[in-house]
Design a protein around this motif. Structure first.
Motif, PDB file in Angstrom:
ATOM      1  N   LEU A 245      99.453  24.322  -7.174  1.00  0.00           N
ATOM      2  CA  LEU A 245      98.829  25.487  -6.277  1.00  0.00           C
ATOM      3  C   LEU A 245      97.262  25.396  -6.399  1.00  0.00           C
ATOM      4  CD1 LEU A 245     101.316  28.366  -6.893  1.00  0.00           C
ATOM      5  CD2 LEU A 245     101.106  26.903  -5.090  1.00  0.00           C
ATOM      6  N   MET A 246      96.975  25.343  -7.858  1.00  0.00           N
ATOM      7  CA  MET A 246      95.338  25.192  -7.976  1.00  0.00           C
ATOM      8  C   MET A 246      94.810  24.032  -7.287  1.00  0.00           C
ATOM      9  SD  MET A 246      95.190  25.972 -12.047  1.00  0.00           S
ATOM     10  CE  MET A 246      93.514  26.178 -12.264  1.00  0.00           C
ATOM     11  N   ALA A 247      95.324  23.007  -7.247  1.00  0.00           N
ATOM     12  CA  ALA A 247      94.803  21.715  -6.564  1.00  0.00           C
ATOM     13  C   ALA A 247      95.142  21.563  -5.258  1.00  0.00           C
ATOM     14  CB  ALA A 247      95.177  20.600  -7.417  1.00  0.00           C
ATOM     15  N   GLY A 248      96.166  22.127  -4.638  1.00  0.00           N
ATOM     16  CA  GLY A 248      96.499  22.283  -3.129  1.00  0.00           C
ATOM     17  C   GLY A 248      97.283  20.704  -2.943  1.00  0.00           C
ATOM     18  N   THR A 249      98.243  20.580  -4.035  1.00  0.00           N
ATOM     19  CA  THR A 249      98.814  19.138  -4.146  1.00  0.00           C
ATOM     20  C   THR A 249     100.544  19.485  -4.147  1.00  0.00           C
ATOM     21  OG1 THR A 249      98.793  18.766  -6.366  1.00  0.00           O
ATOM     22  CG2 THR A 249      97.159  17.780  -5.021  1.00  0.00           C
ATOM     23  N   ALA A 250     101.123  18.483  -3.624  1.00  0.00           N
ATOM     24  CA  ALA A 250     102.556  18.597  -3.748  1.00  0.00           C
ATOM     25  C   ALA A 250     103.061  17.070  -4.282  1.00  0.00           C
ATOM     26  CB  ALA A 250     103.141  18.705  -2.252  1.00  0.00           C
ATOM     27  N   VAL A 251     104.317  17.209  -5.039  1.00  0.00           N
ATOM     28  CA  VAL A 251     105.160  16.121  -5.566  1.00  0.00           C
ATOM     29  C   VAL A 251     105.925  15.673  -4.563  1.00  0.00           C
ATOM     30  CG1 VAL A 251     106.573  15.147  -7.302  1.00  0.00           C
ATOM     31  CG2 VAL A 251     104.590  17.045  -7.797  1.00  0.00           C
ATOM     32  N   VAL A 252     105.969  14.396  -3.844  1.00  0.00           N
ATOM     33  CA  VAL A 252     106.828  13.883  -2.852  1.00  0.00           C
ATOM     34  C   VAL A 252     107.359  12.579  -3.308  1.00  0.00           C
ATOM     35  CG1 VAL A 252     105.438  15.174  -1.022  1.00  0.00           C
ATOM     36  CG2 VAL A 252     105.014  12.639  -1.753  1.00  0.00           C
ATOM     37  N   ASP A 253     108.400  12.253  -2.685  1.00  0.00           N
ATOM     38  CA  ASP A 253     109.268  10.750  -2.813  1.00  0.00           C
ATOM     39  C   ASP A 253     108.190   9.921  -2.298  1.00  0.00           C
ATOM     40  OD1 ASP A 253     111.762  11.005  -3.997  1.00  0.00           O
ATOM     41  OD2 ASP A 253     112.489  12.184  -2.588  1.00  0.00           O
ATOM     42  N   TYR A 254     107.938   8.890  -3.058  1.00  0.00           N
ATOM     43  CA  TYR A 254     106.937   7.828  -2.669  1.00  0.00           C
ATOM     44  C   TYR A 254     107.530   6.993  -1.348  1.00  0.00           C
ATOM     45  CZ  TYR A 254     103.718   3.876  -2.837  1.00  0.00           C
ATOM     46  OH  TYR A 254     102.789   2.738  -2.752  1.00  0.00           O
ATOM     47  N   ALA A 255     108.776   6.987  -1.189  1.00  0.00           N
ATOM     48  CA  ALA A 255     109.359   6.204  -0.067  1.00  0.00           C
ATOM     49  C   ALA A 255     108.888   7.049   1.448  1.00  0.00           C
ATOM     50  CB  ALA A 255     110.805   5.853  -0.154  1.00  0.00           C
TER      51      ALA A 255
ATOM     52  N   MET B 256     106.273  21.046   8.159  1.00  0.00           N
ATOM     53  CA  MET B 256     107.567  20.393   8.314  1.00  0.00           C
ATOM     54  C   MET B 256     107.592  19.098   7.317  1.00  0.00           C
ATOM     55  SD  MET B 256     110.697  20.189   9.510  1.00  0.00           S
ATOM     56  CE  MET B 256     110.679  21.454  10.896  1.00  0.00           C
ATOM     57  N   SER B 257     106.513  18.444   7.441  1.00  0.00           N
ATOM     58  CA  SER B 257     106.406  17.142   6.798  1.00  0.00           C
ATOM     59  C   SER B 257     106.607  17.541   5.251  1.00  0.00           C
ATOM     60  CB  SER B 257     105.290  16.417   6.833  1.00  0.00           C
ATOM     61  OG  SER B 257     104.039  17.141   6.501  1.00  0.00           O
ATOM     62  N   ASN B 258     106.178  18.774   4.775  1.00  0.00           N
ATOM     63  CA  ASN B 258     106.334  18.825   3.344  1.00  0.00           C
ATOM     64  C   ASN B 258     107.761  18.768   3.009  1.00  0.00           C
ATOM     65  OD1 ASN B 258     103.924  18.545   2.529  1.00  0.00           O
ATOM     66  ND2 ASN B 258     103.566  21.199   2.641  1.00  0.00           N
ATOM     67  N   ASP B 259     108.674  19.758   3.945  1.00  0.00           N
ATOM     68  CA  ASP B 259     110.194  19.773   3.769  1.00  0.00           C
ATOM     69  C   ASP B 259     110.733  18.400   3.732  1.00  0.00           C
ATOM     70  OD1 ASP B 259     109.825  22.534   3.659  1.00  0.00           O
ATOM     71  OD2 ASP B 259     110.046  22.751   5.669  1.00  0.00           O
ATOM     72  N   LEU B 260     110.431  17.479   4.604  1.00  0.00           N
ATOM     73  CA  LEU B 260     111.017  16.062   4.647  1.00  0.00           C
ATOM     74  C   LEU B 260     110.695  15.280   3.416  1.00  0.00           C
ATOM     75  CD1 LEU B 260     110.344  15.437   8.382  1.00  0.00           C
ATOM     76  CD2 LEU B 260     112.637  16.171   7.285  1.00  0.00           C
ATOM     77  N   GLN B 261     109.320  15.487   3.100  1.00  0.00           N
ATOM     78  CA  GLN B 261     108.976  14.592   1.838  1.00  0.00           C
ATOM     79  C   GLN B 261     109.330  15.131   0.526  1.00  0.00           C
ATOM     80  OE1 GLN B 261     104.909  13.237   2.435  1.00  0.00           O
ATOM     81  NE2 GLN B 261     105.454  13.019   4.732  1.00  0.00           N
ATOM     82  N   LYS B 262     109.482  16.238   0.529  1.00  0.00           N
ATOM     83  CA  LYS B 262     109.617  17.195  -0.705  1.00  0.00           C
ATOM     84  C   LYS B 262     110.634  16.317  -1.733  1.00  0.00           C
ATOM     85  CE  LYS B 262     111.978  20.916  -1.031  1.00  0.00           C
ATOM     86  NZ  LYS B 262     112.345  22.368  -0.933  1.00  0.00           N
TER      87      LYS B 262
ATOM     88  N   ARG C 285      98.263  15.576  -0.841  1.00  0.00           N
ATOM     89  CA  ARG C 285      97.722  16.975  -0.324  1.00  0.00           C
ATOM     90  C   ARG C 285      98.940  17.721   0.318  1.00  0.00           C
ATOM     91  NH1 ARG C 285      92.392  16.097   2.479  1.00  0.00           N
ATOM     92  NH2 ARG C 285      93.370  17.154   4.164  1.00  0.00           N
ATOM     93  N   ASN C 286      98.791  19.069   0.214  1.00  0.00           N
ATOM     94  CA  ASN C 286      99.824  19.943   0.948  1.00  0.00           C
ATOM     95  C   ASN C 286      99.851  19.484   2.397  1.00  0.00           C
ATOM     96  OD1 ASN C 286     100.592  21.347  -1.290  1.00  0.00           O
ATOM     97  ND2 ASN C 286      98.985  22.817  -1.045  1.00  0.00           N
ATOM     98  N   ASP C 287      98.972  18.757   3.140  1.00  0.00           N
ATOM     99  CA  ASP C 287      99.035  18.498   4.502  1.00  0.00           C
ATOM    100  C   ASP C 287      99.503  17.180   4.596  1.00  0.00           C
ATOM    101  OD1 ASP C 287      96.921  17.187   3.431  1.00  0.00           O
ATOM    102  OD2 ASP C 287      95.664  18.157   4.981  1.00  0.00           O
ATOM    103  N   GLY C 288     100.131  16.602   3.455  1.00  0.00           N
ATOM    104  CA  GLY C 288     100.378  15.127   3.530  1.00  0.00           C
ATOM    105  C   GLY C 288      99.437  13.809   3.346  1.00  0.00           C
ATOM    106  N   VAL C 289      98.108  14.285   3.466  1.00  0.00           N
ATOM    107  CA  VAL C 289      97.050  13.199   3.413  1.00  0.00           C
ATOM    108  C   VAL C 289      97.139  12.847   1.910  1.00  0.00           C
ATOM    109  CG1 VAL C 289      94.551  13.039   3.573  1.00  0.00           C
ATOM    110  CG2 VAL C 289      95.905  14.451   5.525  1.00  0.00           C
ATOM    111  N   LYS C 290      96.365  11.862   1.639  1.00  0.00           N
ATOM    112  CA  LYS C 290      96.467  11.227   0.247  1.00  0.00           C
ATOM    113  C   LYS C 290      95.155  12.178  -0.437  1.00  0.00           C
ATOM    114  CE  LYS C 290      94.882   7.241  -2.374  1.00  0.00           C
ATOM    115  NZ  LYS C 290      94.391   5.456  -2.260  1.00  0.00           N
ATOM    116  N   MET C 291      95.450  12.485  -1.783  1.00  0.00           N
ATOM    117  CA  MET C 291      94.664  13.363  -2.327  1.00  0.00           C
ATOM    118  C   MET C 291      93.433  12.658  -3.119  1.00  0.00           C
ATOM    119  SD  MET C 291      96.476  14.191  -6.010  1.00  0.00           S
ATOM    120  CE  MET C 291      96.701  13.132  -7.498  1.00  0.00           C
ATOM    121  N   ASN C 292      92.450  13.496  -3.225  1.00  0.00           N
ATOM    122  CA  ASN C 292      91.144  12.724  -3.727  1.00  0.00           C
ATOM    123  C   ASN C 292      90.929  13.032  -5.368  1.00  0.00           C
ATOM    124  OD1 ASN C 292      90.088  15.448  -4.084  1.00  0.00           O
ATOM    125  ND2 ASN C 292      89.402  15.528  -2.061  1.00  0.00           N
TER     126      ASN C 292
END
Length: 225
Positions: A215-225, A1-7, A145-152
């Motif tokens: 998809l390769m990195a398991g990341t997503a682009v989201v609004d910074y706010a 759900m968080s991905n949908d909200l932050q997308k 990251r796809n789970d909303g955690v800061k990526m490494n």
């Protein structure tokens, strides 16, 4: 759900992508020119041009013609063209310079683009933080990251260098170069179309509208706010 909200919004992503793309292209060209000078590409190119002019003058032909133009030549001119081409191929110095020019064109192209991606898509996000390039920072986007955690750092490297540079940029660039040099035919076009279709499908069907590199990195682009 968080991905949908932050997308991130589609048009914001497009704007950031275009902004980054323009400066990435300028940076890659500039670095390519720098590499060209350091590796002496112009010297090999000039030597090849001189060899072409020498045999064109000696045999009274022009090398740069199409197949249709060659077929339209008289029998005498065609024999002269074939003799000139055979003499050029037998010229060890000309072939050495030609092969060096060909190899350096690949090194300069791949090296310039790689350095540009390292600077703009890897080191800049490490400096700005949150996976932000200058374009993402201006338009209020970041990477997680796809789970909303800061990526490494490893995920950033996978996304920027393995995904964007290697798969999405260099595979098409090398295929286009091989088609241009006549070393790849229809299969190259098929691979280019497959990559394009795969990218479109990835963006359209994933929940976060992720491209192949995400998809390769398991990341997503989201609004910074």
């Amino acid at each position: 759900m968080s991905n949908d909200l932050q997308k991130a919004g589609f048009w914001k992503r497009i704007a950031a992508w275009m902004f980054d793309g323009i400066f990435l292209s300028i940076l890659a060209v500039g670095l390519g020119v720098l590499l060209s000078g350091l590796l002496g590409y112009d010297g090999y190119s000039a030597a090849v041009d001189e060899a072409y002019r020498q045999y064109e003058t000696e045999y009274g032909i022009v090398f740069e013609i199409t197949q249709e133009e060659y077929d339209a030549l008289s029998a005498e001119k065609r024999l002269a063209y074939d003799a000139a081409y055979a003499a050029l191929v037998a010229d060890a110095d000309a072939m050495y310079n030609y092969n060096m020019m060909l190899n350096l064109s690949l090194v300069i192209t791949t090296g310039g683009i790689l350095l540009a991606y390292l600077l703009w898509e890897f080191f800049m996000p490490l400096w700005l933080g949150n996976g932000q390039t200058l374009g993402k920072k201006i338009f209020g986007l970041c990477l997680v990251r796809n789970d909303g955690v800061k990526m490494n750092t490893l995920q950033l490297f996978t996304r920027s260098i393995l995904g964007k540079y290697a798969v999405e940029i260099m595979i098409p660039v090398l295929i286009v170069l091989m088609i241009f040099w006549g070393t790849m035919g229809v299969m190259g076009t098929v691979v280019l179309l497959a990559l394009t279709v795969g990218q479109c499908v990835s963006v359209l069907v994933t929940r976060s509208n992720s491209a192949i590199h995400d998809l390769m990195a398991g990341t997503a682009v989201v609004d910074y706010a």
